[in-house]
Write an enzyme that holds these catalytic residues in place. Sequence first.
Site, PDB file in Angstrom:
ATOM      1  N   TRP A 131       0.892  -1.176   0.000  1.00 30.25           N
ATOM      2  CA  TRP A 131       0.000   0.000   0.000  1.00 30.25           C
ATOM      3  C   TRP A 131       0.917   1.209   0.000  1.00 30.25           C
ATOM      4  O   TRP A 131       1.803   1.308   0.862  1.00 30.25           O
ATOM      5  CB  TRP A 131      -0.848  -0.044   1.281  1.00 30.25           C
ATOM      6  CG  TRP A 131      -1.807   1.083   1.434  1.00 30.25           C
ATOM      7  CD1 TRP A 131      -2.710   1.527   0.522  1.00 30.25           C
ATOM      8  CD2 TRP A 131      -1.970   1.902   2.599  1.00 30.25           C
ATOM      9  NE1 TRP A 131      -3.428   2.566   1.046  1.00 30.25           N
ATOM     10  CE2 TRP A 131      -2.998   2.819   2.315  1.00 30.25           C
ATOM     11  CE3 TRP A 131      -1.361   1.949   3.857  1.00 30.25           C
ATOM     12  CZ2 TRP A 131      -3.423   3.769   3.232  1.00 30.25           C
ATOM     13  CZ3 TRP A 131      -1.785   2.890   4.764  1.00 30.25           C
ATOM     14  CH2 TRP A 131      -2.811   3.793   4.447  1.00 30.25           C
ATOM     15  N   ASP A 213       0.024  -4.488  10.065  1.00 35.77           N
ATOM     16  CA  ASP A 213      -1.000  -3.571   9.577  1.00 35.77           C
ATOM     17  C   ASP A 213      -2.240  -4.417   9.285  1.00 35.77           C
ATOM     18  O   ASP A 213      -2.234  -5.245   8.381  1.00 35.77           O
ATOM     19  CB  ASP A 213      -0.498  -2.888   8.290  1.00 35.77           C
ATOM     20  CG  ASP A 213      -1.506  -1.884   7.758  1.00 35.77           C
ATOM     21  OD1 ASP A 213      -2.572  -1.715   8.386  1.00 35.77           O
ATOM     22  OD2 ASP A 213      -1.230  -1.274   6.706  1.00 35.77           O
ATOM     23  N   LYS A 249     -12.905  -0.562   6.616  1.00 33.57           N
ATOM     24  CA  LYS A 249     -13.497  -1.529   5.678  1.00 33.57           C
ATOM     25  C   LYS A 249     -14.454  -2.484   6.376  1.00 33.57           C
ATOM     26  O   LYS A 249     -15.537  -2.745   5.882  1.00 33.57           O
ATOM     27  CB  LYS A 249     -12.411  -2.356   4.992  1.00 33.57           C
ATOM     28  CG  LYS A 249     -11.167  -1.597   4.635  1.00 33.57           C
ATOM     29  CD  LYS A 249     -11.260  -0.930   3.299  1.00 33.57           C
ATOM     30  CE  LYS A 249     -10.199   0.145   3.228  1.00 33.57           C
ATOM     31  NZ  LYS A 249      -9.721   0.469   1.936  1.00 33.57           N
TER      32      LYS A 249
END
Length: 401
Positions: A131, A213, A249
Amino acid sequence: RFRNVPQGPPIEVFALNKAFLDDPYEPKVNLGAGAYRDEKGQPWVLPVVRKTERLMAQDDFLNHEYLPVLGLDTFSSAATALLLGEDSHVFSKGLAFGVQVLSGTGALRMAAEFLSKQLKYNTFYVSDPTWENHNLVFTNAGFKDARKYRYWDPKTRGIDFEGMIEDLKSAPEDSVIILHACAHNPTGCDPTQEQWKKIAEVMEERKLFPMFDSAYQGFASGDIEKDAWAVRYFVDKGFELLCAQSFAKNFGLYNERVGNLTFVANCKEVAVAVKSQVTLSVRGMYSNPPNHGARIVATILNNPGLFQEWKDCIKIMSRRIHSMRKELRDRLEKLGTPGSWEHITSQIGMFSYTGLNAKQSEHMIECFHVYMLKSGRINMCGLNPENVDYVAKAIYDTINE
Ligand code: PMP
């Protein structure tokens, strides 16, 4: 004064989103930004979130007083338990605690700030690719030495595990290794449990620091326990570690900026000192976090009935993604699209690394108005029964160009 400020580069994913919105052509498809869409292509407010918001709106005792610097306790303790498992030994021993922060990005920033300022760490490794924001967050927080470990193998369209291990073995002591807890962004390829064990072994041997993460717990497999397996394994092996958790999310709370940063130490006494330093960091940056989103998550996680409803919502989202993977692969194969498309269904999470190169990805945008990142990453949630044929044909035509 301001005249000498150089123009910064655009941020691809936001620029792409704007280009999509500005594009008058129909049909057009947005496979860029990482947000869930329902089968009609619309944003989805989880029914359990809507219900909780209604309850909150009727609660006359809620007010708009400041939260403490480290946020809502009921949120951070439930979020930490969700990650580590309620009966994890670290809780009874007082080795873990969470801090409410500004979504996953804020959690990473606080982690980087702590590792740079308090532990004086200077080197961090990200997967190649990762990312893209990991680099900006860590360098902005003071890390001077940004490195990559091998991850994606374009030939196998899977993980270059040997390359990854080789790179970890040659990393200097005290390097921070950023690991995607599940649903690796952008590739959708996660290590197997056996591979995670090997990663842990090498990291222990080389004295590397695990920075997890976790932006997709529950989203990856539909099972919150399974998606936390890697983090829990490292905790059980006795690592001191940090984990950034995003609730953007899995609760669909993107703009509410709900995040938790979990600290796991191997001695109870240090937790107090660590917390005191994080408190000063937060105080100096934004003073205290917002309430609304964190209260929604806390209410749901702490109520068994709502918690079950949330788990059902997660299953709906992950099943839909799974079925779009199958449908896309099916259509690509039926069309006789050159190459193997097995990776579309073996990858997990929201994203798929299609294997299309930068030129082909641009062609998808220019000729077919199918918006996707240059890296070939697509958001599976942008697909639905109405546009999957169109996208498959666009990929077929692009590859045969
Ligand atoms: N890490 C990864 C790997 C992500 O994909 C994301 C979301 N795109 C985040 C962190 C953080 O997102 P947010 O700040 O919106 O929670």
